[in-house]
Write an enzyme that holds these catalytic residues in place. Structure first.
Site, PDB file in Angstrom:
ATOM      1  N   GLU A 164      13.037  21.038 -22.895  1.00 13.45           N
ATOM      2  CA  GLU A 164      13.062  19.794 -22.126  1.00 13.45           C
ATOM      3  C   GLU A 164      13.940  18.755 -22.842  1.00 13.45           C
ATOM      4  O   GLU A 164      13.847  18.602 -24.051  1.00 13.45           O
ATOM      5  CB  GLU A 164      11.623  19.273 -21.999  1.00 13.45           C
ATOM      6  CG  GLU A 164      11.498  17.963 -21.278  1.00 13.45           C
ATOM      7  CD  GLU A 164      12.069  18.010 -19.875  1.00 13.45           C
ATOM      8  OE1 GLU A 164      11.676  18.903 -19.102  1.00 13.45           O
ATOM      9  OE2 GLU A 164      12.917  17.146 -19.549  1.00 13.45           O
ATOM     10  N   PHE A 165      14.738  18.046 -22.056  1.00  8.44           N
ATOM     11  CA  PHE A 165      15.667  17.079 -22.655  1.00  8.44           C
ATOM     12  C   PHE A 165      15.374  15.641 -22.234  1.00  8.44           C
ATOM     13  O   PHE A 165      16.184  14.747 -22.490  1.00  8.44           O
ATOM     14  CB  PHE A 165      17.111  17.440 -22.282  1.00  8.44           C
ATOM     15  CG  PHE A 165      17.482  18.845 -22.696  1.00  8.44           C
ATOM     16  CD1 PHE A 165      17.830  19.121 -24.011  1.00  8.44           C
ATOM     17  CD2 PHE A 165      17.442  19.885 -21.786  1.00  8.44           C
ATOM     18  CE1 PHE A 165      18.149  20.420 -24.408  1.00  8.44           C
ATOM     19  CE2 PHE A 165      17.762  21.183 -22.170  1.00  8.44           C
ATOM     20  CZ  PHE A 165      18.107  21.451 -23.484  1.00  8.44           C
ATOM     21  N   ARG A 167      14.341  11.798 -21.811  1.00  5.15           N
ATOM     22  CA  ARG A 167      14.266  10.687 -22.769  1.00  5.15           C
ATOM     23  C   ARG A 167      13.131   9.760 -22.353  1.00  5.15           C
ATOM     24  O   ARG A 167      13.067   9.380 -21.178  1.00  5.15           O
ATOM     25  CB  ARG A 167      15.573   9.878 -22.749  1.00  5.15           C
ATOM     26  CG  ARG A 167      16.806  10.647 -23.148  1.00  5.15           C
ATOM     27  CD  ARG A 167      18.055   9.933 -22.656  1.00  5.15           C
ATOM     28  NE  ARG A 167      18.048   9.807 -21.199  1.00  5.15           N
ATOM     29  CZ  ARG A 167      18.866   9.018 -20.505  1.00  5.15           C
ATOM     30  NH1 ARG A 167      19.738   8.246 -21.126  1.00  5.15           N
ATOM     31  NH2 ARG A 167      18.806   8.969 -19.180  1.00  5.15           N
ATOM     32  N   PHE A 265      25.560   6.784 -28.864  1.00  8.11           N
ATOM     33  CA  PHE A 265      24.903   7.180 -30.109  1.00  8.11           C
ATOM     34  C   PHE A 265      25.728   6.820 -31.345  1.00  8.11           C
ATOM     35  O   PHE A 265      25.542   7.380 -32.415  1.00  8.11           O
ATOM     36  CB  PHE A 265      24.545   8.683 -30.094  1.00  8.11           C
ATOM     37  CG  PHE A 265      23.268   8.945 -29.361  1.00  8.11           C
ATOM     38  CD1 PHE A 265      22.109   9.258 -30.054  1.00  8.11           C
ATOM     39  CD2 PHE A 265      23.206   8.834 -27.990  1.00  8.11           C
ATOM     40  CE1 PHE A 265      20.912   9.463 -29.384  1.00  8.11           C
ATOM     41  CE2 PHE A 265      22.023   9.028 -27.308  1.00  8.11           C
ATOM     42  CZ  PHE A 265      20.879   9.355 -28.006  1.00  8.11           C
ATOM     43  N   CYS A 276      10.306  12.979 -31.670  1.00  4.14           N
ATOM     44  CA  CYS A 276      11.179  14.158 -31.533  1.00  4.14           C
ATOM     45  C   CYS A 276      12.201  14.284 -32.663  1.00  4.14           C
ATOM     46  O   CYS A 276      12.088  15.176 -33.501  1.00  4.14           O
ATOM     47  CB  CYS A 276      11.881  14.140 -30.177  1.00  4.14           C
ATOM     48  SG  CYS A 276      10.735  14.462 -28.820  1.00  4.14           S
ATOM     49  N   ARG A 346       5.317   6.834 -32.754  1.00  6.25           N
ATOM     50  CA  ARG A 346       5.385   7.941 -33.703  1.00  6.25           C
ATOM     51  C   ARG A 346       6.661   7.811 -34.547  1.00  6.25           C
ATOM     52  O   ARG A 346       7.752   7.689 -33.999  1.00  6.25           O
ATOM     53  CB  ARG A 346       5.375   9.287 -32.955  1.00  6.25           C
ATOM     54  CG  ARG A 346       4.022   9.597 -32.331  1.00  6.25           C
ATOM     55  CD  ARG A 346       4.049  10.876 -31.538  1.00  6.25           C
ATOM     56  NE  ARG A 346       4.804  10.750 -30.299  1.00  6.25           N
ATOM     57  CZ  ARG A 346       4.886  11.704 -29.366  1.00  6.25           C
ATOM     58  NH1 ARG A 346       4.265  12.853 -29.550  1.00  6.25           N
ATOM     59  NH2 ARG A 346       5.577  11.511 -28.261  1.00  6.25           N
TER      60      ARG A 346
HETATM   61  P1  NAD Z   1       2.076  14.335 -26.745  1.00  7.68           P
HETATM   62  O1  NAD Z   1       1.362  14.310 -28.046  1.00  7.68           O
HETATM   63  O2  NAD Z   1       2.294  13.065 -25.990  1.00  7.68           O
HETATM   64  O3  NAD Z   1       1.313  15.333 -25.748  1.00  7.68           O
HETATM   65  C1  NAD Z   1       0.766  16.558 -26.125  1.00  7.68           C
HETATM   66  C2  NAD Z   1      -0.478  16.804 -25.272  1.00  7.68           C
HETATM   67  O4  NAD Z   1      -0.946  18.134 -25.480  1.00  7.68           O
HETATM   68  C3  NAD Z   1      -1.648  15.878 -25.605  1.00  7.68           C
HETATM   69  O5  NAD Z   1      -2.101  15.243 -24.428  1.00  7.68           O
HETATM   70  C4  NAD Z   1      -2.713  16.816 -26.175  1.00  7.68           C
HETATM   71  O6  NAD Z   1      -4.033  16.404 -25.892  1.00  7.68           O
HETATM   72  C5  NAD Z   1      -2.355  18.114 -25.454  1.00  7.68           C
HETATM   73  N1  NAD Z   1      -2.867  19.329 -26.084  1.00  7.68           N
HETATM   74  C6  NAD Z   1      -2.916  19.649 -27.410  1.00  7.68           C
HETATM   75  N2  NAD Z   1      -3.422  20.881 -27.562  1.00  7.68           N
HETATM   76  C7  NAD Z   1      -3.682  21.354 -26.321  1.00  7.68           C
HETATM   77  C8  NAD Z   1      -4.193  22.589 -25.821  1.00  7.68           C
HETATM   78  N3  NAD Z   1      -4.521  23.588 -26.643  1.00  7.68           N
HETATM   79  N4  NAD Z   1      -4.322  22.734 -24.489  1.00  7.68           N
HETATM   80  C9  NAD Z   1      -3.978  21.737 -23.640  1.00  7.68           C
HETATM   81  N5  NAD Z   1      -3.481  20.545 -24.057  1.00  7.68           N
HETATM   82  C10 NAD Z   1      -3.338  20.369 -25.381  1.00  7.68           C
HETATM   83  O7  NAD Z   1       3.468  15.058 -27.039  1.00  7.68           O
HETATM   84  P2  NAD Z   1       4.832  14.958 -26.174  1.00  7.68           P
HETATM   85  O8  NAD Z   1       5.642  13.818 -26.631  1.00  7.68           O
HETATM   86  O9  NAD Z   1       4.498  15.083 -24.727  1.00  7.68           O
HETATM   87  O10 NAD Z   1       5.577  16.275 -26.705  1.00  7.68           O
HETATM   88  C11 NAD Z   1       5.158  17.565 -26.303  1.00  7.68           C
HETATM   89  C12 NAD Z   1       6.260  18.545 -26.691  1.00  7.68           C
HETATM   90  O11 NAD Z   1       7.436  18.261 -25.940  1.00  7.68           O
HETATM   91  C13 NAD Z   1       6.702  18.488 -28.156  1.00  7.68           C
HETATM   92  O12 NAD Z   1       7.047  19.772 -28.584  1.00  7.68           O
HETATM   93  C14 NAD Z   1       7.932  17.607 -28.114  1.00  7.68           C
HETATM   94  O13 NAD Z   1       8.803  17.864 -29.189  1.00  7.68           O
HETATM   95  C15 NAD Z   1       8.536  18.036 -26.797  1.00  7.68           C
HETATM   96  N6  NAD Z   1       9.391  17.046 -26.151  1.00  7.68           N
HETATM   97  C16 NAD Z   1       8.969  15.770 -26.042  1.00  7.68           C
HETATM   98  C17 NAD Z   1       9.796  14.833 -25.427  1.00  7.68           C
HETATM   99  C18 NAD Z   1       9.395  13.374 -25.345  1.00  7.68           C
HETATM  100  O14 NAD Z   1      10.259  12.560 -24.999  1.00  7.68           O
HETATM  101  N7  NAD Z   1       8.161  13.012 -25.640  1.00  7.68           N
HETATM  102  C19 NAD Z   1      11.057  15.208 -24.925  1.00  7.68           C
HETATM  103  C20 NAD Z   1      11.432  16.549 -25.022  1.00  7.68           C
HETATM  104  C21 NAD Z   1      10.592  17.465 -25.648  1.00  7.68           C
END
Ligand code: NAD
Length: 466
Positions: A164-165, A167, A265, A276, A346
C-alpha cells in the site's frame, strides 16, 4: 462471491479487512465506496465499536464522510469475530501493524503472523489472503508455508502481497485513485482474484504491475527508502550550508528546476518521521544484512542519522535564540503530528524536539490542531495548549515543528503581540522569512544564514527587507 443481487457483478469478491488502523479502516471504507461488500475486523473492540457507530478513530480528512455514506448502504460492517471473517471473505486483506521491534531495527511481525494464522485456521473454502502491511522481503514465502500448514484446506488457501502506498492526510484520494497497483502473486487464479477485487480502479486505467511476492514486498520498502534518501539528501546539504553560510532554501530551489531532480521531497527542514519511513528503512537494512546484501543498503543508516541530526540541530537553534541556555525558557512548540493533516505522532520529529527541549529545562507548551490527544498519551509531561494563541502567549522562543496551514497563514505582526520575545525557529521552512523579519522577528531556519545577506536575495525579497 457476492451473488443473486440485482445489479451487482457476480465476480465481485466479498472482502474482509483485518486490522482497521490508519491503513485498514481507510481500505475497508474505500472498498465499500467502490461497491464491494466488506467486513472490517480488528482485535481492538473499542476501535470496532467506534467504526460501527460511524466514528473514525483517527484524523483523516474526508474519511468520516465516506464512512457515513457506506454504513448507510449496509455494504460495510465491523466485527472482532475471526470465525465470521473466515466464513465471509473470498479475499482477505491483512492490514495489521508492523512496528519496529524493541531493541532491534527489525520489523515486529507478531501481529502479521497472528492475523494470518488465526484466519487460516478457520478458512474452509478456497480463498485468497492478501498482505497489505509493509513487511521484510521473504515474509510472504514464509507465511505461505505457515498458513497452508494450519489451514483445513491446505494448499487451496493462497497468499498474495499487495503493498500500500497511501499517504496519511490524502488517504481517501490515494486509495480511490492510486498512482499504481502492485500485485505480488503465486498463481493466475490469485491474479484474477486481485483484478476482480480492484476492478473499478483497473477500469479507470490505474496501472498495475503483476510480480512475484518478493518483488511486491520490495517495491514498498524501495519506494520509502528512495523518498527518505531524497529528504536526507537535501538535509545533508543543509548541514554543509550551515558550515559555509550558504542558504539551503535557495539551493533547493535551484536544484528543483532540474527536472531530472525535481522539487518534490527536496524540502529542507526537520526531516521525516511517522509510522512508516523510519521503521521501514531500518527494517530494510536489517533484512538486507540477513540476506547477505547489507552493503547494498548500508547508506540507509546514514540517511537515518542525517534525519535524526536535524532534530538535535533544531534544538540547537532554539537554544541559540534563547541566549545559550534553555533552563526556564518559555518555548511555544507549534505542531506535534509527524506531518500536517494527520494526528499521527508515531516517531514524530515535532514531539521529539519538544521532548528534547523539555529535558534541557525549557518550559515547553505544545499546540497541534489535531494531534494533542495522541501527543498527550505519548508525552504526558509536556504542557499542551488548546489553541495557537494560548500556546504562544508569553513565549520567549517559538518553534514551528509541523507545517499546518494554520501556522503558515499566521500573521507575524499579530503573533508578535502575543509572545514575550519575537524569536522564531522555522523547523519546516514553511514561513515567509522576509515577512517575519519585517515584523521584527529574529527568524532562524535550518541551513539558512542567521543574518540576511541582501546581495543574494531575489528581487521581491530585497524590497521586503528594505
Ligand atoms: P495501525 O497501528 O494504525 O493499525 C494496525 C491495526 O491492526 C490496529 O487497529 C490493531 O488493533 C490491529 N491489529 C493488530 N493485531 C491484529 C490482529 N491479530 N488481528 C486484527 N487486527 C489486529 O497501523 P497502520 O498505520 O494502519 O499500518 C498498518 C500497516 O500498513 C503497517 O505495516 C504499515 O507500515 C503499513 N502502511 C501504513 C501506511 C500509513 O500511512 N499508515 C501506509 C502504507 C502502509
Amino acid at each position: 462471491m457476492t451473488a443473486n443481487r440485482p445489479g451487482v457483478d457476480d465476480r465481485r469478491p466479498r472482502m474482509t479487512v483485518i486490522g482497521t488502523g490508519y491503513l485498514g479502516a481507510t481500505h475497508a471504507i474505500c472498498m465499500a465506496v467502490l461497491g464491494y461488500d466488506v467486513l472490517g475486523v480488528d482485535v481492538d473492540q473499542k476501535k470496532i465499536d467506534a467504526l460501527a457507530a460511524g466514528q473514525v478513530p483517527f484524523y483523516e480528512p474526508g474519511l468520516p464522510e465516506k464512512l457515513a455514506e457506506v454504513l448507510q448502504t449496509g455494504r460495510l460492517r465491523f466485527t472482532t469475530d475471526f470465525d465470521e471473517a473466515a466464513a465471509f471473505g473470498d479475499v482477505h486483506f491483512i492490514c495489521v501493524g508492523t512496528p519496529q521491534q524493541q531493541g532491534s531495527e527489525a520489523a515486529d511481525l507478531r501481529f502479521v503472523d497472528s492475523a494470518f494464522t488465526e484466519l487460516a485456521r478457520r478458512i474452509t473454502r478456497k480463498a485468497l489472503l492478501v498482505g497489505k502491511s509493509t513487511v521484510p522481503i521473504g515474509t510472504a514465502a514464509r507465511l505461505t508455508q505457515l498458513v497452508q500448514s494450519v489451514s483445513p484446506i491446505g494448499a487451496e488457501l493462497e497468499l498474495a502481497w499487495n503493498p500500500e502506498f497511501l499517504r496519511e492526510g490524502f488517504a481517501v484520494e490515494d486509495t480511490l485513485h492510486p498512482d499504481r497497483l502492485v500485485f505480488g502473486v503465486q498463481s493466475e487464479w490469485a491474479e484474477r482474484m486481485l483484478r476482480d477485487a480492484f476492478a473499478p480502479l483497473l477500469a479507470d486505467g490505474v496501472p498495475v504491475v503483476v510480480a512475484d511476492t518478493a518483488t511486491a514486498e520490495l517495491v514498498k520498502v524501495a519506494a520509502n527508502s528512495y523518498l527518505a534518501t531524497k529528504i536526507s539528501y537535501i538535509n545533508a546539504m543543509a548541514e554543509v550550508c550551515e558550515a559555509t553560510g550558504a542558504d539551503v532554501s535557495l539551493l533547493a530551489r535551484a536544484l528543483s528546476y532540474d527536472d531530472r531532480i525535481g522539487g518534490r521531497f527536496l524540502k529542507p527542514g526537520l526531516g521525516f518521521g511517522g509510522g512508516c519511513l523510519p521503521k521501514d528503512i531500518r527494517a530494510f537494512r536489517h533484512r538486507a544484512a540477513e540476506l547477505g546484501v547489507g552493503a547494498a543498503v548500508e547508506f540507509l543508516g546514514e540517511v537515518d542519522q542525517i534525519n535524526l541530526r536535524r532534530r538535535a540541530r533544531t534544538v540547537d537553534l532554539v537554544r541559540e535564540l534563547a541566549g545559550g541556555d534553555l533552563r526556564g525558557v518559555r518555548v511555544a512548540a507549534l505542531g506535534a503530528a509527524f506531518k500536517p493533516n494527520s494526528d499521527d505522532v508515531r516517531d514524530a520529529p515535532a514531539l521529539d524536539v519538544a521532548r528534547m527541549l523539555y529535558l534541557e529545562g525549557a518550559k515547553v507548551t505544545v499546540y497541534d490542531p489535531e494531534a494533542i490527544a495522541n501527543a498527550h498519551r505519548a508525552y504526558p509531561d509536556l504542557d499542551y495548549a488548546e489553541n495557537m494563541g494560548k500556546c504562544v502567549r508569553g513565549a520567549e522562543v517559538t518553534v514551528l515543528l509541523t507545517e499546518w496551514d494554520q501556522f503558515r497563514r499566521a500573521d507575524p505582526t499579530l503573533l508578535g503581540e502575543l509572545v514575550a520575545q519575537k524569536r522564531i525557529v522555522d523547523g519546516r521552512h514553511a514561513l515567509d522569512a522576509t515577512a517575519y523579519r519585517k515584523a521584527g522577528w529574529e527568524y532562524r531556519a535550518l541551513g539558512r544564514p542567521a543574518v540576511v545577506d541582501t546581495s543574494v536575495l531575489i528581487d521581491h525579497e530585497k524590497d521586503a527587507v528594505a
